[in-house]
Design an enzyme around this catalytic site. Structure first.
Site, PDB file in Angstrom:
ATOM      1  N   GLU A  75      -3.545  -4.368   8.016  1.00 20.08           N
ATOM      2  CA  GLU A  75      -3.035  -5.140   6.881  1.00 20.08           C
ATOM      3  C   GLU A  75      -2.743  -6.608   7.208  1.00 20.08           C
ATOM      4  O   GLU A  75      -3.164  -7.492   6.456  1.00 20.08           O
ATOM      5  CB  GLU A  75      -1.792  -4.468   6.270  1.00 20.08           C
ATOM      6  N   HIS A 144       5.975   5.810   1.584  1.00 16.16           N
ATOM      7  CA  HIS A 144       4.885   5.655   0.615  1.00 16.16           C
ATOM      8  C   HIS A 144       5.422   5.662  -0.821  1.00 16.16           C
ATOM      9  O   HIS A 144       4.714   6.043  -1.744  1.00 16.16           O
ATOM     10  CB  HIS A 144       3.856   6.784   0.750  1.00 16.16           C
TER      11      HIS A 144
END
Lengths: 341, 333
Positions: A75, A144
């Protein structure tokens, strides 16, 4: 290009189709990629897989792997590429699969993208879009499930979008891609499968910093963001049954923030409750409540109240997780109490 | 900076005399600039922090001599040398260092954030390793837009501790991006010798990605130029990134205030580099011994640059500060 302001309150005045929340995001990206060859999208499994949520399914077939780009699980690496490419002639969209992974890219977003325009005295621009997801209740546990949109909202140089309907998602995504600044665009994961709505056939974009009144009312203002707009609308229907006419206001962008519409609605109804799925403490509800309290104090019948995610890491077990997020019943009960019913 | 060595009557090491003399001029310009920064700072005329590039001039100059005007660089907190070597105007540099409206960033960036699209400077970066993403992204754009530009990412060996650097190197090699990772190994991460922070060999890192790499004497401007030219042109041909380990030395402290340094490095080491390995001195001696420039030519360059730098300081010190009302400008484009 034609730019029409379309919110759900007046979407019925134009020709529209019923599509899902994720479809609206995909349509916006596809249309912008057709009109501007410098728009590319990169992230983990965005091409053939169309993202883990299948939101971008079909884009790679139309635009090829040169423009819909699968990256390593890296990322900060591909976000950094987005920042540099944005500065040098492109309009990249960076796909951050889960908003929780914002934690991994904060230097690129906060120290680099957000600051280069100011630090360079206005010389460099960074027209970058970061797509990230938010929202709990998918049984995905603590890493998440978070809604971290308060973080980028805190940083000067960033704009932050939190759409609640397909029409808003599409119109705001188009504005995000065309904007010359870094924009963080949060999509609620639950809305991908549960929210459908009318989306105009015509080309349109929705300007940032313009709140939308999703339901007009007179007795109490419910300010909802992202998934909490649907919750507020559900609560408003319950309140109707006990004779309380609630107004639901959706700011649509946390920055720029349409302070005027929030304050005016609160002045009109004299009561205000702000609901957001981010952590309660030091969050979006605190900021909005203070804006409303400062602007509407003498017209309020009581303090501005707030509902947000419980201040705990999001738990896995369904009954535990469900207890962390405001529900229609929570909103109804608090609003009823505020209206002395 | 010129792309190709200009034709000239004399040539040595495959480099034109013009380029050889220009590199001397650029290195000396950086040296004289930094000496004035030191002076301004110690006289309390310059706010903030000052990280001097003195001793490392051959790295920035040799590399930037190999670049086109429209090629990109990213720089570091120790970035004055990179900016000047890429073509920055000392007047606007000093003005920025003093926080003046006339500076490159209208006084909003300061010493650690000089940026200038006109010279391809994507910005100096005060996060160690922080510009690896921007540099690699610029290279991505150059490849996608087919502009033929190359980007050089300058960073110190201290950045070898940052994970994002390796993510970018992986992506650059995977996607064959035209970017050069220029690792200036001045041996000290702030106040700590790099052997205490860096496991294994530096050059083994690019090797792990299958990336072209070379160790270069960073005090020899001709060697730096030769290596940079080779890999810059290779990148421009579409053959991918490269990593250069440029061994050099920071003559001064981590910043101007870092004066008592013996607790982390011996004086004898400093004396060795300053006395035996000075890039400006080594190059000037070579130029005269090869008959490319005589002493009077070099003296004339020194006199010109001294006058230029003094004038630049005068320009900056007498320039006005920005009006406080400008504080809200440029947050958003």
């Amino acid at each position: 290009m034609p730019e029409t302001v379309v919110g759900s309150t007046h979407a019925s005045t134009v020709k529209a189709r019923e599509i899902g929340f994720g479809d609206a995001v995909r349509e916006a990206i596809a249309e912008e990629m057709r009109r501007d060859p410098t728009v590319v999208l990169m992230g983990e499994d965005v091409a053939e897989a169309g993202t883990t949520f299948k939101v971008l399914k079909g884009l790679v077939e139309e635009f090829g792997t040169e423009r819909i780009i699968d990256t390593p699980i890296s990322e900060p690496g591909f976000t950094g590429i987005g920042v540099g490419a944005a500065m040098t002639g492109m309009r990249p969209i960076i796909d951050i699969m889960f908003g929780d992974f914002m934690c991994l890219i904060m230097d690129q977003v906060v120290n680099q993208a957000a600051k280069i325009h100011y630090m360079s005295g206005g010389k460099w621009k960074c027209p970058l879009v970061i797509r990230a997801t938010m929202g709990a209740t998918r049984r995905s546990a603590a890493q998440h499930s978070q809604s971290l949109h308060a973080w980028p909202s805190h940083i000067p140089g960033l704009k932050v979008v939190i759409p609640s309907t397909p029409a808003d998602a599409k119109g705001l995504m188009k504005t995000a891609i065309r904007d010359d600044n870094p924009v963080v665009f949060f999509e609620d994961k639950i809305s991908y499968t549960t929210v459908k709505g009318p989306v105009p056939d015509e080309d349109y974009a929705i300007p940032f910093g313009v709140a939308d009144i999703k339901r007009a009312g007179t007795d109490i203002t419910l300010v909802g963001t992202s998934s909490m707009v649907q919750v507020a609308l559900g609560a408003a229907a319950m309140l109707e049954e006990i004779g309380v006419n609630a107004e639901v206001v959706d700011p649509r962008t946390t920055w720029p923030l349409d302070e005027k519409t929030l304050v005016e609605s609160a002045k009109k109804t004299s009561r205000c409750l702000v609901i957001d799925e981010g952590y309660f403490r030091y969050g979006v509800t605190g900021e909005m409540a203070s804006v409303i309290a400062e602007g509407a104090f003498y017209d309020l019948d009581g303090p501005v109240r707030r509902l947000g995610a419980k201040h705990v890491p999001i738990p896995f077990s369904p009954p535990l997780e469900d207890a962390t997020v405001p529900t229609e019943r929570d909103v109804f009960e608090l609003a009823r109490q505020m209206c002395n019913r | 900076m010129s792309t190709v060595a200009k034709p000239s009557k004399a040539s040595a090491a495959g480099i034109s005399a013009d380029a050889l003399i220009r590199m001397y001029r650029q290195m000396l310009a950086i040296r004289l600039f930094e000496e004035r920064v030191n002076d301004l700072y110690t006289r309390a005329l310059m706010p903030g922090l000052a990280h001097l590039y003195i001793g490392e001039e051959a790295v920035a100059v040799g590399i930037c001599e190999a670049l086109r005007d429209d090629d990109y660089i990213t720089s570091t907190h120790r970035g004055h040398g990179h900016c000047l070597a890429k073509g920055a105007d000392p007047k606007l540099m000093f003005a920025e260092l003093l926080g003046k409206e006339a500076g490159y960033c209208k006084g909003k960036g300061g010493s650690m954030h000089i940026a200038d699209p006109a010279t391809g400077n994507l910005g100096a970066n005060a996060i160690v390793g922080g510009s690896a993403g921007i540099a690699t992204g610029a290279a991505f754009a150059s490849k996608y837009l087919k502009t033929g530009q190359v980007t050089v990412c300058f960073f110190g060996e201290g950045a070898l501790g940052q994970g994002v650097l390796y993510e970018e190197m992986n992506l650059a090699q995977l996607w064959t991006l035209p970017v050069i990772y220029a690792c200036e190994n001045n041996m000290y991460n702030e106040y700590t010798h790099f052997s205490e922070t860096t496991a294994g060999d530096i050059i083994a890192r690019p090797a792990a990605f299958g990336m072209a790499a070379e160790i270069v004497d960073g005090q020899d401007v001709r060697a730096v130029y030769a290596a940079a030219s080779k890999y810059v042109e290779r990148a421009r041909r579409g053959e991918g990134p490269a990593f250069l380990q440029l061994d050099t030395y920071r003559y001064r402290g981590h910043h101007v205030g870092d004066i008592a340094r013996e607790y982390y490095r011996p004086k004898t080491e400093e004396q060795h580099w300053v006395g035996q390995r000075d890039p400006v001195k080594l190059h000037s001696e070579w130029l005269t011994s090869e008959g490319i420039a005589d002493k009077s030519t070099l003296d004339r360059i020194t006199a010109e640059l001294t006058a230029d730098m003094d004038a630049a300081v005068e320009f900056a010190t007498s320039a006005p500060y920005p009006d406080p009302s400008k504080v809200d400008d440029d947050v958003y484009a």
